[in-house]
Design an enzyme around this catalytic site. Structure first.
Site, PDB file in Angstrom:
ATOM      1  N   GLN A  60      -0.327  -4.192  -8.955  1.00  0.00           N
ATOM      2  CA  GLN A  60      -0.347  -5.285  -9.937  1.00  0.00           C
ATOM      3  C   GLN A  60      -0.673  -6.626  -9.273  1.00  0.00           C
ATOM      4  O   GLN A  60      -1.135  -7.552  -9.927  1.00  0.00           O
ATOM      5  CB  GLN A  60       1.020  -5.343 -10.635  1.00  0.00           C
ATOM      6  CG  GLN A  60       1.212  -6.471 -11.622  1.00  0.00           C
ATOM      7  CD  GLN A  60       0.232  -6.408 -12.783  1.00  0.00           C
ATOM      8  OE1 GLN A  60      -0.244  -5.337 -13.142  1.00  0.00           O
ATOM      9  NE2 GLN A  60      -0.087  -7.565 -13.352  1.00  0.00           N
TER      10      GLN A  60
ATOM     11  N   HIS B  89       0.839  -1.206   0.000  1.00  0.00           N
ATOM     12  CA  HIS B  89       0.000   0.000   0.000  1.00  0.00           C
ATOM     13  C   HIS B  89       0.878   1.262   0.000  1.00  0.00           C
ATOM     14  O   HIS B  89       0.612   2.229  -0.717  1.00  0.00           O
ATOM     15  CB  HIS B  89      -0.867   0.061   1.256  1.00  0.00           C
ATOM     16  CG  HIS B  89      -1.806  -1.098   1.441  1.00  0.00           C
ATOM     17  ND1 HIS B  89      -1.645  -2.026   2.443  1.00  0.00           N
ATOM     18  CD2 HIS B  89      -2.931  -1.453   0.772  1.00  0.00           C
ATOM     19  CE1 HIS B  89      -2.628  -2.900   2.386  1.00  0.00           C
ATOM     20  NE2 HIS B  89      -3.421  -2.596   1.383  1.00  0.00           N
TER      21      HIS B  89
END
Ligand code: AMP
Length: 297
Positions: free
Chosen positions: A146, A34
């Site tokens: 991703q 994050h």
């Protein structure tokens, strides 16, 4: 850093924002995956907004919504360290008032195969909450990992299909030193399962080797190479191993680029997903280890 809990208060906050707004939606229990998104947003945007919202509509009734890890105090201090300007921290009622009935429903293989086959309403919940958050925050750029390749494809498609004025940025998967992709759900792993969980990464590496060295054009041989690694670890219960086109999520019948190698498996009390991507030009996106990240003090 401003902490905002309602849509109305966020709307009022927007008046103070710069000309480029970067947005990082999360479900909290933050880790370096994050934070890599937030650091990139900090580099590219005048105002950086993060949200923490464990979105109930993307969980099936039997899934882990009630035990999903939460630690808002720790999240807020991490967000402070990466220089977030605003944290949107709504309640479930704020996002889904009792009269709520309107969903965004992605259709076709992109939403219904791979992850979608194992989590039938998952991408409807994801698309709905991401569109709502985009409407509330109105970002210029939005950052995604991703690691959740199918989520990236669903959101990229939604942005195009619904003509949204937001640029989607996708950043590499952040991994532990032994290759395990960082995930809030890794906290479900006991030490034995944690060790077994590296199998997903090793299977992807075997798939990459097969993809690049195979003389015959045979996607099933790549899948078999990955299966052989998984078969050696009895603690890993495979959900799927697949080779798909990264934006349409159609299954690849030939070994062509771009391609995604996808894996999902249950390991102990956790269900984990991971992927490698090979771009059209043949370069691979396999993620970054924590030690490879350039983290400014
Ligand atoms: P989540 O809180 O799991 O919904 O994730 C929020 C965002 O962080 C999503 O865009 C994820 O793809 C991204 N993310 C989660 N784990 C990683 C990771 N290991 N590396 C990079 N991005 C990640």
């Amino acid at each position: 850093m401003r902490i905002v809990k309602t849509v109305q208060a966020l709307h009022a906050e927007r008046r103070n924002w710069g000309s480029s707004v970067g947005f990082v939606p999360t479900m909290g229990y933050l880790h370096e995956g994050h934070l890599s998104l937030l650091r990139q947003a900090r580099k590219e945007c005048q105002t950086v907004v993060a949200s923490i919202f464990v979105n109930p509509t993307q969980f099936a009734p039997h899934e882990d919504l009630s035990r999903y890890p939460r630690d808002v105090a720790r999240d807020l201090s991490l967000l402070e360290t990466v220089g977030a300007d605003v944290v949107f921290l709504p309640t479930t009622d704020e996002i889904y008032p009792s009269a709520f009935v309107t969903y965004v429903e992605p259709t076709g293989p992109l939403a219904q195969e791979a992850e979608g086959a194992f989590r039938p309403h998952h991408f409807r919940g994801v698309a709905t909450v991401v569109l709502k958050l985009f409407q509330i925050v109105q970002p210029d750029l939005a950052y995604f990992g991703q690691k959740d390749a199918q989520q990236v494809a669903v959101i990229t498609r939604m942005v195009a299909d619904l003509h949204l004025w937001v640029t989607v940025r996708v950043l590499p998967t952040v991994r532990e030193e032994d290759g395990l992709a960082l995930s809030s759900r890794n906290t479900y792993l006991d030490p034995v399962s944690r060790h077994a969980a590296t199998t997903l990464y090793r299977a992807l590496q075997a798939g990459q080797r097969a993809f690049t060295t195979l003389s015959q054009d045979d996607p099933t041989a790549v899948i078999r190479a990955m299966q052989a690694v998984v078969a050696e670890e009895p603690l890993v219960q495979l959900d799927y191993l697949e080779l798909r086109q990264p934006s349409s999520f159609l299954t690849l019948e030939r070994l062509q680029t771009p391609a995604l190698l996808l894996i999902a498996a249950r390991v102990g009390a956790a269900r984990l997903i991971d992927n490698f991507m090979v771009h059209a030009d043949g370069t691979w996106e396999t993620g970054r280890r924590l030690s490879e990240l350039a983290i400014d003090p």
